[in-house]
Design an enzyme around this catalytic site. Structure first.
Site: not given
Ligand code: NAD
Length: 397
Positions: A266, A160, A242, A210, A270
């Site tokens: 993020d 970001y 994942d 990852k 959620d």
């Protein structure tokens, strides 16, 4: 509802009646922001009266409302007021009228300005499921038994904030790029915070990356393991993002504290929020390392957005903001007494069957035992229960 655990080293204010006046900034923001912050301010005022402290509020305009009023999402003097406060309580920012992705001035710039300008590099999201709300979750009830996790998301680095190039070229040959940079220092400071938090809970930390693909994830994993040597009492495990996304819905009770980088955090936070039955239930805190006279400086807000579809209609669930205010009491003001009372009052209101529309049971048999309330009615039910625990008597709703 003390899912977030405690931050080691947070001082207790310990002041009695006639005690301190804390300086808080309120940012009502846009959409349902004013509805839910209004409810949380009432709760804090009653908690202050019960436990002997005052709150001096400074209202700051930010987000879409500030764009309309001043042409920017957050003025420099308002950021300075946030920095001078003991903590900040925020509703939400944004809405369709400011949603043009090409606009140079956008509501969420207020959030980025506060995160960067106040050094708030970690976002903490506790996720637990109140027993009375198990039927509101899309997961099978047996999977929700014992869910009590804390997600620690790195907030000021990664994709970001990396260099990007917007799409260029002719249609059919357009290309764009984003970059995902992390420094060792950025990883180390959020990892230490997560280890400290794990120490105050069940002493298990899952680091999510990852590392089989991304160089930054390999740096992340190396640094987290180096810091693990300082915390031999905390069990660390690594999980690929994942696999973690799957585990969050297959066995959510298996997690204690998770720590991860900005983008992964993020998305995973959620996903985890669905467990609690409604977006309207969950709180968050954004913190760094700066301390005030009372505790950690921080920004507290519900995880939901500005919900323009229900704004100003007494429909928003205020619990996420009220529990965020309880986190503020505990971590930024050291008021464990008042934080416990607010959380107990929220539990009490839910146990007594008060439900906003988002929590309304689908099963008519369950609905029969519930009372439908709006934002104000839910705040009333919570306010009436503050101080009922711990030998202090409040009026019953
Ligand atoms: P949202 O969270 O605002 O709403 C999603 C759905 O959840 C809607 O149906 C809404 O009615 C419902 N909902 C949200 N909060 C609720 C509450 N307290 N009680 C009951 N129902 C609730 O997400 P969105 O619709 O994707 O975004 C709306 C606006 O909010 C956008 O402009 C977005 O940019 C902004 N946003 C802001 C923040 C923030 O300020 N931190 C976070 C996310 C989204």
């Amino acid at each position: 509802m003390t899912a977030e655990g405690g931050l080691p080293g947070s001082p207790d204010a310990g002041a009695g009646a006639g005690g301190p006046a804390y300086r808080l900034v309120a940012i009502h923001g846009d959409g349902v922001g004013p509805d839910v912050v209004g409810a949380a301010k009432r709760v804090l005022a009653v908690a202050g009266a019960r436990f002997g402290f005052d709150i001096a509020w400074t209202d700051v305009v930010a987000g879409g409302a500030a764009i309309d009023a001043y042409g920017v999402a957050l003025r420099d003097e308002d950021l300075a007021a946030c920095a001078a406060s003991d903590a900040i309580l925020l509703g939400a920012v944004g809405g369709p009228q400011w949603d043009d992705p090409k606009a140079t001035v956008r509501p969420e710039q207020a959030l980025f300005a506060m995160r960067g300008g106040l050094g708030l590099f970690a976002n903490l999201r506790p996720v637990s499921v109140h027993p009375a709300l198990v039927p509101a979750s899309p997961l099978r009830p047996e999977l929700l038994d014992g869910v009590d996790m804390l997600i620690v998301r790195e907030l000021t680095g990664g994709l970001y904030f990396g260099a990007r190039t917007e799409a260029t070229g002719a249609p059919g040959a357009r290309a764009a790029s984003d970059t995902l940079p992390y420094t060792e220092g950025e990883v180390a400071r959020v990892a230490r915070l997560a280890f400290d938090l794990a120490r105050g809970r069940r002493r298990r930390l899952t680091s999510v990356d990852k590392a089989n693909v991304l160089a930054t994830s390999r740096l992340w994993r190396t640094v987290v393991h180096e810091i693990a040597a300082e915390y031999p009492d905390v069990a660390l495990d690594d999980r690929l993002v994942d696999a973690c996304a799957m585990q969050l819905v297959r066995a959510p009770a298996s997690f204690d504290v998770l720590v991860t980088e900005n983008l992964f955090g993020d998305i995973l936070s959620d996903e985890a929020s669905v467990l609690a039955g409604s977006l309207g239930m969950l709180p968050s805190a954004s913190v760094g390392t700066r301390r005030t006279a009372h505790g950690l400086h921080g920004l507290y807000e519900p995880i939901h957005g500005s919900a323009p579809d229900i704004a100003g209609r007494d429909l928003a669930n205020p619990i996420g903001t009220i529990v965020s205010a309880a986190m503020l009491l505990r971590w930024s003001l050291g008021r464990t007494d008042a934080a416990d009372a607010v959380e107990a009052a929220v539990s009490g209101a839910l146990d007594a069957g008060f439900r906003t529309a988002d929590l309304w049971p689908r099963d008519p048999a369950l609905a029969e035992a519930c009372t439908r309330v709006g934002t104000v009615g839910m705040a009333d039910a919570i306010v009436a229960r503050i101080g009922e625990t711990g030998g202090i008597t409040g009026a019953a709703a």
